[in-house]
Design a protein around this motif. Structure first.
Motif, PDB file in Angstrom:
ATOM      1  N   PRO A 255      49.514  42.355  64.552  1.00 18.68           N
ATOM      2  CA  PRO A 255      48.225  42.925  64.965  1.00 18.68           C
ATOM      3  C   PRO A 255      47.040  42.274  64.256  1.00 18.68           C
ATOM      4  N   LYS A 259      39.529  40.434  68.848  1.00 16.57           N
ATOM      5  CA  LYS A 259      39.006  39.966  70.145  1.00 16.57           C
ATOM      6  C   LYS A 259      38.213  38.662  70.013  1.00 16.57           C
ATOM      7  N   THR A 262      40.443  35.559  70.211  1.00 10.57           N
ATOM      8  CA  THR A 262      41.160  35.197  71.444  1.00 10.57           C
ATOM      9  C   THR A 262      40.267  35.009  72.672  1.00 10.57           C
ATOM     10  N   THR A 277      47.904  36.174  76.731  1.00 10.36           N
ATOM     11  CA  THR A 277      48.037  37.628  76.880  1.00 10.36           C
ATOM     12  C   THR A 277      48.446  38.210  75.530  1.00 10.36           C
ATOM     13  N   ASP A 278      48.769  39.508  75.516  1.00  4.68           N
ATOM     14  CA  ASP A 278      49.399  40.045  74.309  1.00  4.68           C
ATOM     15  C   ASP A 278      50.880  39.632  74.334  1.00  4.68           C
ATOM     16  N   ILE A 284      44.638  41.093  77.668  1.00  8.39           N
ATOM     17  CA  ILE A 284      43.860  41.630  76.540  1.00  8.39           C
ATOM     18  C   ILE A 284      42.484  42.020  77.088  1.00  8.39           C
ATOM     19  N   ASN A 294      43.631  43.026  68.177  1.00  6.12           N
ATOM     20  CA  ASN A 294      44.645  42.786  69.225  1.00  6.12           C
ATOM     21  C   ASN A 294      45.963  43.332  68.683  1.00  6.12           C
ATOM     22  N   THR A 296      48.615  44.474  69.889  1.00  2.88           N
ATOM     23  CA  THR A 296      49.902  44.134  70.507  1.00  2.88           C
ATOM     24  C   THR A 296      50.164  42.613  70.499  1.00  2.88           C
ATOM     25  N   VAL A 298      49.703  38.314  70.253  1.00  2.85           N
ATOM     26  CA  VAL A 298      49.175  37.246  71.121  1.00  2.85           C
ATOM     27  C   VAL A 298      50.322  36.323  71.560  1.00  2.85           C
ATOM     28  N   LYS A 319      58.400  44.145  70.129  1.00  5.32           N
ATOM     29  CA  LYS A 319      57.413  44.774  71.028  1.00  5.32           C
ATOM     30  C   LYS A 319      57.150  46.220  70.592  1.00  5.32           C
ATOM     31  N   ALA A 324      49.933  49.738  70.881  1.00  8.29           N
ATOM     32  CA  ALA A 324      48.497  49.666  71.189  1.00  8.29           C
ATOM     33  C   ALA A 324      47.729  50.706  70.383  1.00  8.29           C
TER      34      ALA A 324
END
Ligand code: AMP
Ligand code: MG
Ligand code: MG
Length: 324
Positions: A255, A259, A262, A277-278, A284, A294, A296, A298, A319, A324
């Motif tokens: 984590p 933002k 990315t 994406t995550d 995202i 973020n 979850t 990258v 995962k 989140a």
């Protein structure tokens, strides 16, 4: 900016200005290192540092962008205090020094108030401070200045739509070559500033963090069965490796990224045909109201790679660990 450019779409003008401002921020970053007065402050922990270069670059980027585009929302890594200091150091490029950026029709009518800009004034602060220590000690130690980037990401409707990555120390080990380079892109449009190169076929090169690792980070990397792992600094730098054909995948099951790390890389990668994406393969979000973190992770893949295939390979326990 030139009068002609005022008739261009807002997104084109923001990307164009961001290229010029990012170049200028790169000069600020080089000047702080040259002077050697880094003014290091610890943020969340000992691995999360801020320097005078982060602060000064953010002040310049935010004051310069908001002078031209007062209605956009700008969120910078170094917080409100740095953001709100309109310190008079506004960088106003000459029309000759700004590039033309084309905008796809579906983004051409975006208004200023619909745009959120995510700014990481210096991505790879760990490598920047290590390079300072290395120079101070007569080049004993780690010097990875090319891992440092300036990131200006432009979002609208919660999606990354444009981005600029400036690498202030590109070529720093090649005396006589031009120092620094800047890459920009608009989703659905084009990428400028560097040629996009496909990574080698028949092998899998994964890039991941070198200074923010953990067992889940390692488990995720191992799960995609790489032939080679490049542990390098910076989210911007790692996405550049995907764009220049040096890696196929960027895997970061942590984590730690925010933002502003990315948004610009995602927009440019997507413009080039890649995906970010995550770690689960979900988009995202980039609205101004979302949490900065973020949480979850990258996952990014170079153009032509099977993103969903690699996302499916990430172990369930990894995962589950990234909620989140
Ligand atoms: P890295 O790949 O380690 O260079 O990290 C990419 C970006 O995410 C940099 O801006 C880091 O500062 C940030 N980051 C990643 N992990 C962490 C963490 N554990 N704590 C703080 N920042 C992090
Ligand atoms: Mg960063
Ligand atoms: Mg930063």
């Amino acid at each position: 900016m030139s009068l002609a450019s005022l008739s261009a779409p807002v997104l084109s003008r923001i990307v164009s200005l961001s290229v010029a401002i990012a170049n200028h921020a790169g000069k600020i970053i080089r000047d702080v290192l040259k002077k050697g007065e880094l003014g290091i402050v610890q943020k969340e922990n000992a691995r999360d540092l801020q320097t005078e270069a982060d602060r000064a670059a953010q002040r310049c980027i935010i004051s310069s962008l908001s002078q031209c585009f007062p209605k956009i929302t700008i969120i910078g890594e170094e917080g409100d205090e740095e953001s709100k200091q309109i310190s008079g150091k506004v960088y106003d490029p000459t029309p000759e020094s700004t590039i033309q950026v084309t905008c796809p029709p579906h983004l051409a009518s975006l208004g200023e108030e619909e745009i959120v800009v995510w700014v990481d004034p210096l991505d790879g602060t760990a490598e920047y401070t290590q390079a300072y220590e290395c120079r101070k000690s007569g080049h004993q130690g780690v010097c990875l200045l090319d891992h440092v980037t300036v990131l200006i990401g432009i979002a609208s409707g919660g999606k990354a739509v444009g981005g600029v990555i400036h690498q202030p120390y590109y070529n720093y080990q090649n005396p006589g070559s031009e120092l620094g380079r800047t890459i920009w892109g608009v989703v659905g449009g084009t990428v400028g500033g560097m040629p996009i190169v496909a990574p080698p076929e028949g092998k899998l090169i994964v890039t991941t963090t070198r200074s923010h690792s953990s067992s889940t980070v390692t488990d995720a990397v191992d799960a995609v069965c790489p032939d080679e792992v490049l542990r390098v600094g910076g989210a911007g730098h790692k996405v550049m490796l995907l764009l220049e054909g040096k890696a196929h995948l960027y895997v970061f099951a942590s984590p730690g990224c925010k933002k502003w790390d990315t948004c610009a890389p995602e927009a440019i990668l997507q413009a080039a045909g890649g995906i970010l994406t995550d770690i689960k393969g979900s988009p995202i979000p980039y609205q101004a109201s979302v949490p900065f973190r973020n949480s979850t992770g990258v996952l990014a893949s170079a153009p032509g790679q099977n993103h969903a295939f690699y996302s499916a390979k990430i172990p369930q326990h990894v995962k589950d660990n990234l909620k989140a």
